[in-house]
Scaffold this motif. Structure first.
Motif, PDB file in Angstrom:
ATOM      1  N   HIS A  10       0.829  -1.207   0.000  1.00  0.00           N
ATOM      2  CA  HIS A  10       0.000   0.000   0.000  1.00  0.00           C
ATOM      3  C   HIS A  10       0.860   1.252   0.000  1.00  0.00           C
ATOM      4  O   HIS A  10       0.558   2.224  -0.685  1.00  0.00           O
ATOM      5  N   HIS A  53      -1.290  -8.404  -5.613  1.00  0.00           N
ATOM      6  CA  HIS A  53      -1.761  -7.748  -4.397  1.00  0.00           C
ATOM      7  C   HIS A  53      -3.240  -8.074  -4.107  1.00  0.00           C
ATOM      8  O   HIS A  53      -3.564  -8.534  -3.016  1.00  0.00           O
ATOM      9  N   GLU A  57      -5.089 -10.281  -1.035  1.00  0.00           N
ATOM     10  CA  GLU A  57      -6.126  -9.706  -0.168  1.00  0.00           C
ATOM     11  C   GLU A  57      -7.400 -10.545  -0.229  1.00  0.00           C
ATOM     12  O   GLU A  57      -8.069 -10.746   0.793  1.00  0.00           O
ATOM     13  N   HIS A 124      -9.613   3.622  -1.048  1.00  0.00           N
ATOM     14  CA  HIS A 124      -9.708   2.167  -0.916  1.00  0.00           C
ATOM     15  C   HIS A 124      -8.596   1.635   0.004  1.00  0.00           C
ATOM     16  O   HIS A 124      -8.846   0.831   0.907  1.00  0.00           O
ATOM     17  N   GLU A 128      -8.860  -0.215   3.673  1.00  0.00           N
ATOM     18  CA  GLU A 128      -8.290  -1.532   3.972  1.00  0.00           C
ATOM     19  C   GLU A 128      -7.342  -1.458   5.174  1.00  0.00           C
ATOM     20  O   GLU A 128      -7.359  -2.332   6.042  1.00  0.00           O
TER      21      GLU A 128
HETATM   22 FE   LIG Z   1      -5.037  -3.299  -1.047  1.00  0.00          FE
END
Ligand SMILES: [Fe+2]
Length: 187
Positions: A10, A53, A57, A124, A128
């Motif tokens: 991130h 990624h 997740e 976003h 998260e």
């Molecule tokens: Fe993410």
């Protein structure tokens, strides 16, 4: 370790969004941004997050849903959000390609489309970091993490890992340079 890796990714994504935003500001002023940098960033987003990624997740989220469905429901529909992100990216790529192809597109429209991608990605990621990761850490059992780790895709990030791919060399140098400039600006 898996959540740490996702968090680190991130931070990397945020770095790229900041570089992209800076180039967009140059574009907004009516100057010529570094289109190589813009295209390479888009190219990175087209490959890495969706292949590595987001699937990771999604794996964590799948376990999370089993362990604590109510908490997972509160986080929302992650897969759908990732799909929407990919759609926004596609629109941004089309707009940039349109400019590069010399098509008649309003600067304002390009700005709106690319900014829409940047803003949504940021929001976003924030969601998260704030909602999803802490709740997953609480809900998942050690064996869940072991299982996820065993399905982990071993491929390295083509831009941020020590085995970066050649096509990303110039972008790496550019990021390093803008970081140094930002650092110098603080002194
Ligand atoms: Fe993410």
């Amino acid at each position: 370790m898996i959540i740490e890796r996702l968090c680190q990714e991130h931070r990397n994504i945020e770095t790229l969004l900041a570089v992209l935003e800076r180039e967009l500001e140059i574009f907004d002023r009516g100057d010529r941004p570094d289109y190589d940098v813009i295209r390479t960033i888009i190219n990175y987003f087209e490959v890495y997050p969706d292949l590595y990624h987001h699937p990771l997740e999604d794996l964590v989220f799948a376990k999370f849903k089993i362990r604590d469905p109510a908490a997972a429901a509160k986080v929302g529909n992650l897969t759908l959000e990732h799909q929407k992100g990919a759609e926004r990216l596609r629109r941004a790529a089309q707009a940039v390609d349109g400019v590069l192809a010399g098509r008649e597109i309003l600067r304002q429209d390009v700005d709106t489309i690319v900014r829409d991608f940047i803003e949504h990605e940021r929001r976003h990621i924030m969601m998260e970091d704030r909602d999803f990761f802490p709740a997953a850490l609480k809900a998942l059992e050690p064996q869940d993490w072991t299982e996820i780790a065993s399905t982990l895709i071993s491929r390295k990030d083509p831009l941020f890992s020590e085995v970066a791919e050649k096509r990303f060399y110039a972008l790496r140098a550019h990021i390093l340079q803008s970081e140094q400039e930002a650092e110098a600006g603080r002194h």
